[in-house]
Design a protein around this motif. Sequence first.
Motif, mmCIF file in Angstrom:
data_model
loop_
_atom_site.group_PDB
_atom_site.id
_atom_site.type_symbol
_atom_site.label_atom_id
_atom_site.label_comp_id
_atom_site.label_asym_id
_atom_site.label_seq_id
_atom_site.Cartn_x
_atom_site.Cartn_y
_atom_site.Cartn_z
ATOM 1 N N VAL A 9 -11.243 -11.076 -69.413
ATOM 2 C CA VAL A 9 -12.500 -11.432 -68.735
ATOM 3 C C VAL A 9 -13.435 -12.128 -69.712
ATOM 4 C CG1 VAL A 9 -14.567 -10.462 -67.667
ATOM 5 C CG2 VAL A 9 -12.317 -9.681 -66.961
ATOM 6 N N PHE A 10 -13.494 -11.656 -70.950
ATOM 7 C CA PHE A 10 -14.343 -12.296 -71.954
ATOM 8 C C PHE A 10 -13.940 -13.751 -72.166
ATOM 9 C CE2 PHE A 10 -14.729 -13.550 -76.439
ATOM 10 C CZ PHE A 10 -16.105 -13.603 -76.535
ATOM 11 N N VAL A 53 -10.043 -13.261 -61.150
ATOM 12 C CA VAL A 53 -9.573 -12.319 -60.128
ATOM 13 C C VAL A 53 -8.257 -11.680 -60.555
ATOM 14 C CG1 VAL A 53 -8.685 -12.179 -57.757
ATOM 15 C CG2 VAL A 53 -10.808 -13.397 -58.229
ATOM 16 N N MET A 54 -7.353 -12.467 -61.120
ATOM 17 C CA MET A 54 -6.083 -11.915 -61.586
ATOM 18 C C MET A 54 -6.295 -10.922 -62.723
ATOM 19 S SD MET A 54 -3.463 -12.908 -59.876
ATOM 20 C CE MET A 54 -2.097 -12.704 -60.966
ATOM 21 N N ALA A 55 -7.219 -11.220 -63.643
ATOM 22 C CA ALA A 55 -7.472 -10.312 -64.766
ATOM 23 C C ALA A 55 -8.049 -8.992 -64.291
ATOM 24 C CB ALA A 55 -8.423 -10.969 -65.764
ATOM 25 N N ASP A 78 7.887 -8.771 -63.099
ATOM 26 C CA ASP A 78 7.970 -10.159 -63.537
ATOM 27 C C ASP A 78 6.681 -10.913 -63.237
ATOM 28 O OD1 ASP A 78 10.462 -9.889 -64.549
ATOM 29 O OD2 ASP A 78 11.507 -10.646 -62.781
ATOM 30 N N VAL A 79 6.051 -10.659 -62.083
ATOM 31 C CA VAL A 79 4.832 -11.376 -61.730
ATOM 32 C C VAL A 79 3.688 -10.951 -62.641
ATOM 33 C CG1 VAL A 79 3.092 -11.642 -59.932
ATOM 34 C CG2 VAL A 79 5.503 -11.811 -59.374
ATOM 35 N N VAL A 80 3.577 -9.671 -62.941
ATOM 36 C CA VAL A 80 2.475 -9.198 -63.791
ATOM 37 C C VAL A 80 2.609 -9.714 -65.207
ATOM 38 C CG1 VAL A 80 1.440 -7.128 -64.790
ATOM 39 C CG2 VAL A 80 1.977 -7.204 -62.361
ATOM 40 N N THR A 81 3.838 -9.758 -65.741
ATOM 41 C CA THR A 81 4.025 -10.233 -67.109
ATOM 42 C C THR A 81 4.133 -11.754 -67.167
ATOM 43 O OG1 THR A 81 6.410 -9.952 -66.928
ATOM 44 C CG2 THR A 81 5.145 -8.117 -67.853
ATOM 45 N N MET A 82 4.125 -12.410 -66.018
ATOM 46 C CA MET A 82 4.206 -13.865 -65.912
ATOM 47 C C MET A 82 5.485 -14.423 -66.531
ATOM 48 S SD MET A 82 1.839 -14.901 -64.169
ATOM 49 C CE MET A 82 0.165 -14.899 -63.696
ATOM 50 N N SER A 83 6.547 -13.656 -66.499
ATOM 51 C CA SER A 83 7.829 -14.163 -66.959
ATOM 52 C C SER A 83 8.766 -14.222 -65.758
ATOM 53 C CB SER A 83 8.409 -13.261 -68.044
ATOM 54 O OG SER A 83 8.588 -11.956 -67.547
ATOM 55 N N PHE A 84 8.992 -15.407 -65.283
ATOM 56 C CA PHE A 84 9.791 -15.606 -64.084
ATOM 57 C C PHE A 84 11.227 -15.925 -64.514
ATOM 58 C CE2 PHE A 84 5.472 -16.831 -62.902
ATOM 59 C CZ PHE A 84 5.262 -15.912 -61.900
#
Length: 87
Positions: A9-10, A53-55, A78-84
């Motif tokens: 957020v920062f 919003v995602m953070a 996979d979606v949370v870690t952004m590794s698809f």
Amino acid sequence: MLALQLTAVFFVLLSATLMFGPQLLIYGPRALPQLAQNEQARFVGGCLTTALVMAVLAPYFGDALTSGGSAITLVMADVVTMSFLPV
């Protein structure tokens, strides 16, 4: 997790300040209509809003969507870690 959220957020707020701050500082509230009409500023604002919003909501996505099956849990990880990666 809270520390990572606060860091994210920062950095999102810092990015917004660096993007929109100089124009708002120089021109004041008169810059808002001009920024709203600028396509690049709207795109960046939308991206920063999505990142914010995602953070804020990322830790709650796993609780909301892991209702049972291991496939759902694996996809959410996979979606949370952004590794698809292919499963």
